[in-house]
Design an enzyme around this catalytic site. Structure first.
Site, PDB file in Angstrom:
ATOM      1  N   THR A 419      43.479  36.191  56.917  1.00  0.00           N
ATOM      2  CA  THR A 419      44.355  37.326  56.592  1.00  0.00           C
ATOM      3  C   THR A 419      45.182  37.779  57.798  1.00  0.00           C
ATOM      4  OG1 THR A 419      42.657  37.976  54.983  1.00  0.00           O
ATOM      5  CG2 THR A 419      44.291  39.638  55.477  1.00  0.00           C
ATOM      6  N   GLU A 439      43.444  34.550  51.618  1.00  0.00           N
ATOM      7  CA  GLU A 439      41.977  34.610  51.600  1.00  0.00           C
ATOM      8  C   GLU A 439      41.383  33.767  52.729  1.00  0.00           C
ATOM      9  OE1 GLU A 439      38.637  35.883  51.443  1.00  0.00           O
ATOM     10  OE2 GLU A 439      38.347  33.818  50.853  1.00  0.00           O
ATOM     11  N   GLU A 456      42.026  33.249  46.382  1.00  0.00           N
ATOM     12  CA  GLU A 456      41.590  34.653  46.253  1.00  0.00           C
ATOM     13  C   GLU A 456      40.532  34.854  45.180  1.00  0.00           C
ATOM     14  OE1 GLU A 456      42.002  37.270  48.841  1.00  0.00           O
ATOM     15  OE2 GLU A 456      43.865  36.163  48.624  1.00  0.00           O
TER      16      GLU A 456
HETATM   17  N1  GLY Z   1      40.378  38.049  50.909  1.00  0.00           N
HETATM   18  C1  GLY Z   1      40.101  39.098  51.799  1.00  0.00           C
HETATM   19  C2  GLY Z   1      40.215  40.425  51.169  1.00  0.00           C
HETATM   20  O1  GLY Z   1      41.008  40.596  50.271  1.00  0.00           O
HETATM   21  O2  GLY Z   1      39.526  41.324  51.550  1.00  0.00           O
END
Ligand code: GLY
Length: 597
Positions: A419, A439, A456
């Site tokens: 991220t 993700e 995700e």
């Molecule tokens: N995929 C990391 C989050 O959305 O927290």
């Protein structure tokens, strides 16, 4: 101060200037550093910003500021702001360059949450650009033929984990609401860099090498990230003509050019034909995708209102719960070297994560006690549990006020760090805080049209029930997976005073909460606050940042009864304080900078 030499420039290496952590830990948490080529290619302002970060001092400016994870992306945003663009305009330019130069972390194939403070109307708005589960996905998508949950990476790599991307629609929606610059011009730097090439950063090279086995599974990703069968080398000039073409389509046709036509067809085909692990995403999912405006979630902490993204993100609620529980404890008096302060922070975090696992999910699909979770009376009750001499033995979810009868089982779904976070303040006083992701690092490892597709859907709980009781964050068609992303704007007396956020999977919550405490209670500037070594507690293990002064707490926390785990804790915090001046901090653990004028 220590000195190192980068590309003929003498720059100071990172050292903590925070009074609490006077112990220099420069080498251990030094940034991965700018590559030789990069430094040569960058402007004087960018080099000064890199130097400021390495020296541990904030960047200051009068009019505007942008802080993000890669200097080329920051520079693209800076150009837009310098020319009179808004923070929303600059964000588009930053995001499209991040998707090129930091493709493993975020991009067009992913999703994002955006928090916006609008100076003219004095309003805060949050936009949900989270991926959705395909309509053909079922709650047992991640179960094997025996009905057992798949191993995490067996689910991640391939088409099964790919949700409908939300980022392109979010860019367009933010620009439609708050843009001041013509849309096509926001893609100029992204297109130029994709056509002419950019120099592969140390971080991208290291991560590609580390992930080579998974990237090798799919021809498009293998060709791009493992040219000639070898991982990308740092400093290599890398071109991405497919990405340039995608950006041209977006620049000309807007998000419609992404959610329909050849790009959409390429996404669907790539997902549905992924060798060994095809997914179910369809053209209908793409055509139906919508950005959703949601109510900001705010929690009171000291004299501040800490505001961010509500469900499907657990970010603002969990950060808000941690801070809300700590509000009655005098952390300022304890100071950042106090074991008692870290006991309280760790326990508040464990209690908040217990509620998160039980109650937090996409509130469009499951009833959620959103207001009850940050109700001051409820948090005061939970805070009483912190009145203890040692680590709590049992940490269970509480009973927040809830206008709905529901019985949920606890979820422990895994989120690994990746991220990216963007903070921007423009010359009109607007403030943007946006966390953006595909993700996992390199997402699903599927690549099409020059960008990676997200994984995700693995942010959903793989299990649907526990002992017959449903899990709130189970997968359902059209639902958005629970997130930990915590893009935050802190308000004081009705005015924005801080924009902050981070990558890091579910540790994002701890990174953001800790940095706000360091800034609000311990008097650290934004650079000190983001650089401060991490101590993070989620489900019980107290993680302390390896090779930093945080390791000095291992014995004391162990004696209190915590299970302590020293480890790398790679946040990517980007923060801007809004005071008489703007003051920016960039995380020394990654490659970003803060830049302003
Ligand atoms: N995929 C990391 C989050 O959305 O927290």
């Amino acid at each position: 101060m220590r000195f190192g030499r980068i590309s003929g420039l003498v720059v100071s290496t990172f050292a903590f200037t925070a009074p609490a952590f006077a112990q220099e830990t420069a080498d251990a948490v030094a940034p991965e550093g700018a590559s030789e080529g990069q430094v040569q290619a960058l402007t004087e302002e960018v080099i000064a910003a890199v130097e400021a970060k390495l020296a541990g001092v904030p960047v200051q400016s009068e009019n505007w500021m942008v802080a993000a994870a890669n200097p080329l992306a920051v520079e693209a945003g800076g150009k837009i702001l310098r020319a009179g663009g808004s923070a929303a305009d600059a964000m588009v330019a930053v995001q499209v360059v991040l998707g090129l130069v930091e493709p493993q972390s975020s991009g067009l194939g992913g999703g994002a949450f955006l928090v916006w403070y609008d100076a003219a109307s004095d309003q805060m708005t949050t936009l949900d650009g989270r991926e959705t589960a395909p309509l053909a996905a079922t709650p047992t998508l991640f179960h094997d033929e025996n009905g057992e949950p798949l191993k995490f990476f067996d689910a991640v790599v391939g088409g099964l984990s790919v949700g409908t991307p939300g980022t392109p629609a979010l860019l367009e929606e933010a620009h439609r609401r708050w843009g001041r610059s013509p849309w096509p011009g926001l893609f100029t730097d992204g297109i130029r860099l994709a056509d002419e090439g950019f120099l592969v950063s140390p971080r991208l090279a290291a991560l590609a090498a580390n992930d080579a086995e998974r990237l090798a599974r799919f021809p498009a990703a293998a060709e791009y990230f493992l040219p000639g069968g070898e991982p990308l080398q740092q400093g290599l000039r890398l071109m991405n003509p497919d990405y340039a073409e995608t950006l041209r389509v977006l620049a000309a046709d807007g998000a419609a050019g992404f959610y329909g036509g050849d790009i959409a067809a390429g996404i669907v085909n790539t997902v549905r034909t992924a060798p060994g692990n095809p997914g179910v995403l369809s053209g209908t999912d793409l055509a139906l995708y919508q950005v959703i405006e949601r109510e900001p979630v705010c929690a009171t902490y000291r004299s501040y209102e800490v505001c961010g993204m509500g469900p499907p993100s657990s970010g603002a609620l969990t950060v808000g719960q941690i801070l809300g529980m700590l509000d009655s404890y005098d952390l300022a008096a304890m100071g950042p070297e106090s074991v008692e302060a870290w006991r309280l922070i760790g326990e508040a975090s464990r209690l908040a994560f217990a509620d998160r696992g039980r109650y937090m999910a996409d509130s469009d699909f499951v009833p959620m006690p959103t207001e009850g979770l940050v109700d001051p009376a409820y948090l005061a009750e939970r805070a009483d549990l912190l009145n203890a001499e040692s680590a709590l033995i049992d940490v269970a979810p509480g009973n927040p006020a809830f206008d709905h009868a529901a019985n949920w089982a606890d979820d422990v779904s895994l989120e690994l760090p990746s991220t990216s976070h963007i903070s921007i303040v423009d010359s009109y006083g607007n403030v943007l805080s946006m966390t953006t992701t595909i993700e996992n690092g390199f997402g699903s490892r599927l690549m099409t049209n020059g960008f990676l597709l997200n994984n995700e859907l693995t942010d959903f709980s793989f299990r649907t029930h526990n002992n017959g009781v449903p899990i709130a964050n189970r997968l359902e068609p059209g639902k958005r997976p629970r997130s930990s992303m915590s893009p935050t704007i802190v308000m004081q007396d009705g005015a924005p005073v801080l924009a902050i956020g981070s990558p890091g999977g579910s540790r994002i919550i701890g990174y953001v909460a800790k940095s706000i405490i360091a800034w609000a209670d311990w008097g650290m500037d934004v650079q000190q606050a983001v650089s401060l070594p991490h101590l993070v507690n989620r489900f019980g293990t107290y993680d302390v940042e390896l090779g930093t002064a945080a390791e000095g707490y291992v014995d004391a926390l162990t004696t209190l009864g915590f299970e302590v785990s020293p480890r790398d804790l790679t946040s990517g915090l980007h923060a801007i304080e809004i005071g008489e001046q703007l003051s920016g901090g960039a995380d020394p653990r990654r490659e970003g900078i803060a830049l302003g004028e």
